[in-house]
Write a protein that holds these residues in place. Sequence first.
Motif, PDB file in Angstrom:
ATOM      1  N   ASN A  89      34.555  34.325  29.088  1.00 57.60           N
ATOM      2  CA  ASN A  89      34.347  35.384  28.090  1.00 57.60           C
ATOM      3  C   ASN A  89      33.904  34.853  26.726  1.00 57.60           C
ATOM      4  O   ASN A  89      33.740  35.638  25.791  1.00 57.60           O
ATOM      5  N   TYR A 108      30.759  39.783  30.623  1.00 59.81           N
ATOM      6  CA  TYR A 108      31.552  40.815  29.955  1.00 59.81           C
ATOM      7  C   TYR A 108      31.176  40.919  28.477  1.00 59.81           C
ATOM      8  O   TYR A 108      30.861  39.922  27.823  1.00 59.81           O
ATOM      9  N   PRO A 123      34.931  45.694  30.166  1.00 63.68           N
ATOM     10  CA  PRO A 123      36.081  45.521  31.065  1.00 63.68           C
ATOM     11  C   PRO A 123      36.760  46.854  31.330  1.00 63.68           C
ATOM     12  O   PRO A 123      36.793  47.739  30.477  1.00 63.68           O
ATOM     13  N   ARG A 127      45.007  45.789  32.567  1.00 62.06           N
ATOM     14  CA  ARG A 127      44.920  44.357  32.864  1.00 62.06           C
ATOM     15  C   ARG A 127      44.932  44.166  34.377  1.00 62.06           C
ATOM     16  O   ARG A 127      45.988  43.967  34.985  1.00 62.06           O
ATOM     17  N   GLN A 130      43.213  38.906  37.897  1.00 63.24           N
ATOM     18  CA  GLN A 130      42.030  38.141  37.531  1.00 63.24           C
ATOM     19  C   GLN A 130      40.996  38.110  38.654  1.00 63.24           C
ATOM     20  O   GLN A 130      39.787  38.085  38.392  1.00 63.24           O
ATOM     21  N   TYR A 133      39.148  41.238  38.197  1.00 62.62           N
ATOM     22  CA  TYR A 133      38.385  41.166  36.950  1.00 62.62           C
ATOM     23  C   TYR A 133      37.025  40.512  37.195  1.00 62.62           C
ATOM     24  O   TYR A 133      35.990  40.998  36.737  1.00 62.62           O
ATOM     25  N   TYR A 134      37.021  39.417  37.950  1.00 69.29           N
ATOM     26  CA  TYR A 134      35.754  38.758  38.273  1.00 69.29           C
ATOM     27  C   TYR A 134      34.934  39.592  39.262  1.00 69.29           C
ATOM     28  O   TYR A 134      33.704  39.667  39.158  1.00 69.29           O
ATOM     29  N   ASP A 136      34.906  42.837  39.530  1.00 68.63           N
ATOM     30  CA  ASP A 136      34.319  43.957  38.793  1.00 68.63           C
ATOM     31  C   ASP A 136      33.007  43.556  38.126  1.00 68.63           C
ATOM     32  O   ASP A 136      32.078  44.351  38.021  1.00 68.63           O
ATOM     33  N   VAL A 286      48.581  39.879  36.812  1.00 69.40           N
ATOM     34  CA  VAL A 286      47.257  39.423  36.371  1.00 69.40           C
ATOM     35  C   VAL A 286      46.921  38.054  36.939  1.00 69.40           C
ATOM     36  O   VAL A 286      45.799  37.818  37.398  1.00 69.40           O
TER      37      VAL A 286
END
Length: 340
Positions: A89, A108, A123, A127, A130, A133-134, A136, A286
């Motif tokens: 990020n 992001y 994002p 939360r 992870q 998160y990647y 997405d 997370v």
Amino acid sequence: MPVDKILIRGPNWVGDAVLSIPAMKAIRAHFSDAEITLLVRPWVSGLFVSAPFVDKLWSAPKPSRLLDWTRLTRQIRSRRFDLAVVFPNSFESALMIFLGRVPRRVGYATDGRTWMLTNAVSPRPGRPHQVHYYLDLVKTLSIDIERPSIEIEATSEERAQARRLLNVDGIPSGNRFLVLNPGAAFGSAKRWPIDRFAEAADILARELSLDVAIIGSAGERLIAEDLRDHMKRRAAVLSGKTSLETLIGILAESSLMITNDSGPMHIAAALGVPTVAVFGSTDDNVTGPYGPHTRIVKHPVECSPCLLRECPIDHRCMTRVLVEDVCRAARELMTGHAYE
């Protein structure tokens, strides 16, 4: 526009790098004919030496001088990538890709870098884990993320190197063993007390007929030696003796791991090793280990997760995790049965 050459700017830390693997695999599956280059820091590169979802591994330290910056951006430019996916990020990671003139740049929308990305992704609220998160992030490229896979395998050479080291330190080839990881980067708040690690290890090693190996960085060797000195059973201290590749081999050869929240925890989980992880100051929702052969042990307290490096009070999130809590989780993993 065809995508023939892809640059993935990988995460900078081992744990994050492991958790990005499902997203990298999804990129590989979607762009099956493209040449994929993974750019990572040297201390992470060992994780991807034999990764089948990467065609070229590019290891480069963080540039410390303008000359280094210029050289690296010119190298990116000369390789003529069609697409770059930026997992970190940071402003710096996006700037490097921007100056490298990659025409499509996905990352992001963080750290004031939106203007450097052609696909600046916001994002999702909250939360997420992870891994998601990647995922997405790559989903914005119309990539299928419905069946994420984090599984990795150690190579025969990694396993052989591990067994040679274990043999030197008193664990013969063929012996089953328990791995202990009592350290954790970024402060003591993530560490379960050494005396409890020792007691749990003695109990499980006796019950399951396991040898014991203690892992960690060179900077964590004193922690490992303290743990060894607290134990009744003999333990091999491997802290500071392993490359990342040899560590992967050791974890792949092991039968069980007891660990704090750490990079090796994520490697073990990805290898499918039964992994018991003690959590307190960090958020397991997370950064918890990802996989079916894992158990998280924690004691809910009002101040957790605090995400602090050092506990400013009495470390209650860790001291309230009992030896029997960890042993019970390990038995469940090893036998497939729940224990009351």
